[in-house]
Design a protein around this motif. Sequence first.
Motif, PDB file in Angstrom:
ATOM      1  N   PRO A 149      35.257 -20.780 -15.057  1.00 31.07           N
ATOM      2  CA  PRO A 149      35.112 -22.210 -15.047  1.00 31.07           C
ATOM      3  C   PRO A 149      33.888 -22.168 -14.164  1.00 31.07           C
ATOM      4  CG  PRO A 149      37.131 -22.054 -14.321  1.00 31.07           C
ATOM      5  CD  PRO A 149      36.759 -20.517 -14.398  1.00 31.07           C
ATOM      6  N   SER A 150      33.144 -23.394 -14.186  1.00 33.50           N
ATOM      7  CA  SER A 150      32.131 -23.919 -13.381  1.00 33.50           C
ATOM      8  C   SER A 150      32.485 -24.223 -11.963  1.00 33.50           C
ATOM      9  CB  SER A 150      31.062 -24.958 -13.914  1.00 33.50           C
ATOM     10  OG  SER A 150      30.455 -25.315 -12.976  1.00 33.50           O
ATOM     11  N   THR A 151      32.187 -23.809 -10.968  1.00 33.98           N
ATOM     12  CA  THR A 151      32.813 -23.985  -9.626  1.00 33.98           C
ATOM     13  C   THR A 151      31.333 -24.742  -8.729  1.00 33.98           C
ATOM     14  OG1 THR A 151      31.822 -22.019  -8.678  1.00 33.98           O
ATOM     15  CG2 THR A 151      34.015 -22.066  -9.169  1.00 33.98           C
ATOM     16  N   ALA A 152      30.390 -25.334  -9.619  1.00 33.10           N
ATOM     17  CA  ALA A 152      29.359 -26.037  -8.869  1.00 33.10           C
ATOM     18  C   ALA A 152      29.921 -27.373  -8.459  1.00 33.10           C
ATOM     19  CB  ALA A 152      28.144 -25.848  -9.896  1.00 33.10           C
ATOM     20  N   HIS A 153      30.003 -27.506  -7.270  1.00 35.09           N
ATOM     21  CA  HIS A 153      30.267 -28.876  -6.720  1.00 35.09           C
ATOM     22  C   HIS A 153      29.402 -30.035  -7.032  1.00 35.09           C
ATOM     23  CE1 HIS A 153      32.437 -31.914  -3.971  1.00 35.09           C
ATOM     24  NE2 HIS A 153      33.468 -31.039  -4.272  1.00 35.09           N
ATOM     25  N   HIS A 154      27.878 -29.390  -7.122  1.00 34.18           N
ATOM     26  CA  HIS A 154      26.767 -30.445  -7.302  1.00 34.18           C
ATOM     27  C   HIS A 154      26.752 -30.991  -8.939  1.00 34.18           C
ATOM     28  CE1 HIS A 154      24.872 -26.517  -8.113  1.00 34.18           C
ATOM     29  NE2 HIS A 154      24.529 -27.216  -8.959  1.00 34.18           N
ATOM     30  N   ASP A 155      27.514 -30.164  -9.825  1.00 36.58           N
ATOM     31  CA  ASP A 155      27.355 -30.888 -10.875  1.00 36.58           C
ATOM     32  C   ASP A 155      28.404 -32.003 -11.164  1.00 36.58           C
ATOM     33  OD1 ASP A 155      26.090 -28.713 -12.098  1.00 36.58           O
ATOM     34  OD2 ASP A 155      27.715 -27.660 -12.805  1.00 36.58           O
ATOM     35  N   ARG A 156      29.020 -32.519 -10.316  1.00 30.43           N
ATOM     36  CA  ARG A 156      29.835 -33.567 -10.373  1.00 30.43           C
ATOM     37  C   ARG A 156      29.144 -34.891 -10.106  1.00 30.43           C
ATOM     38  NH1 ARG A 156      35.395 -32.516  -6.732  1.00 30.43           N
ATOM     39  NH2 ARG A 156      35.868 -30.607  -7.397  1.00 30.43           N
ATOM     40  N   ALA A 157      29.785 -36.180 -10.614  1.00 26.87           N
ATOM     41  CA  ALA A 157      29.074 -37.304 -10.306  1.00 26.87           C
ATOM     42  C   ALA A 157      28.909 -37.543  -8.921  1.00 26.87           C
ATOM     43  CB  ALA A 157      30.025 -38.469 -10.784  1.00 26.87           C
TER      44      ALA A 157
END
Lengths: 256, 281
Positions: B14-22
């Motif tokens: 799964p994606s672990t990219a924190h910057h994808d969050r709101a």
Amino acid sequence: MSYQGKFRVWRGDHASGELTDFTAEVNEGEVVLDVVHRLQATQAPDLAVRWNCKAGKCGSCSAEINGRPRLLCMTRMNMFTPDQVVTITPMRTFPVIKDLVTDVSFNYVKARELPAFEPPKDLAPGEYRMQQIDVERSQEFRKCIECFLCQNTCHVVRDHDENKPEFSGPRLFIRAAELDMHPLDTRDDRKETAQAEQGLGYCNITKCCTEVCPEHIKITDNAIIPMKERVVDRKYDPITWLGRKIARRDQLSNQP
Amino acid sequence: MTAPVTAGSPAAPPSTAHHDRATIQENTLRTDRWWVTPLLTFIGLAAFVVYGLVRAFMNKWYWAGDVHLIAPFYSPCLSQSCVSGSSHILGQPIPRLPDWLSWVSPAMMVLILPGGFRLTCYYYRKSYYRSFWFSPPACAVPDGHKTYSGETRFPLLFQNIHRYFFYGALFVGSVLTYDAFLSLSGKDGGIGLGVGSIILFINAALIWAYTLGCHSCRNIVGGRLKHFSSHPVRYWMWGKVSVLNGKHQQWAWASMVSVVLADAYVMLVASGALTDVRIFN
């Protein structure tokens, strides 16, 4: 009674976004999702929100209302006073797609990693026979509507994104418990899988998953802690291990 | 076309990219007083720990001989340094310690069992992880730490020894029950009853409600079974333990308060500051 309520709704996508102020009519008996729909109809036609049943059964409209993970359709507006600002944001733990819609595919990836139900090989579908007292524990977990509010609120991934590869989360722990307690499931390695593959040890049983579950499933007490205890049975309790060896039977496996 | 993925097979991470969050600037948007519960929990648990430490180092006023009351924090009194009469059927198997260890009181020798039981208890873990360690302080409020490994490694991996402390807690509960019955000895011989005895009985009952509602107990008596239908007695016991387990938090607090009150009452009686109110004899 109607009034003009104040709302702040997060609007944006993965690149940028902000809380946007709205004033909208609120009528007696309405839920937050009604107001979101009114905003779509009157002020923000491109406001994205995922919803389906509006009855708390499809698990689609998960979001955060005044900072608390909730279903938009099950949060009544009479919880708030008319002068209270209601802030609506998408679930924080998952990547945002647009406005209140998030990408929850993390949960489906984790679900696929969990070994499926394995009935006895000599039983064909339609031949399964179980007693009610043997399946009732698992039935509680079948109430899950997969809203993923438990996954969203769990601090293991909410505050530590780096744990996502190792941690499946409470929704998948209740699935593991459901199968491990299932009277006809023949897999004997579900405890080991829960610990080694799902990251059960990351859970520090602070019970936020239980607090937010709209189906009131006792996730921590009835699934996570029993699974932790079953892992202890297998891995950390020499008395249980010795008892199994001496008695030559295994209460912890799939024998009756 | 996407390749089919079967159950149990490896899937794409799964994606672990924190910057994808709101992007939400506020750490939490909760508007309720979420900090009240962890604060009250902190105060309650800290007060209990402080009282326990003070009593453990006090090393006196734990046996009121004339009314046969022993303080729960000092029972069973297993050391040869215990005051006369305070040890009962278990005797004094622990020799008197050398002078340089004279600060080790008989309480310290037994408190490891109930202390360890509560320290590793699933409810207390929740409460102190939230109120002392802020991990997290409340739901949907940020964890107070940059990294997190939970109970996967040392030292928190040792929380898994909870069931051994449960076995020890069964012993402690039995001793406290015995103490309560022992206190029914009258001042002039025969049977007597005082307020102290009632307090000890209430404390023993609450300790049992807490101990038998333990999650480890629930697993041991029947929770680990796959087929309840083949084990009706264990299923019945599991059902009873589950009822207690449903209120485990309440039993934890009630028994914690009762053991402090019972201990403090005996301390006051033993020190002479208070006289045990006798109902008869």
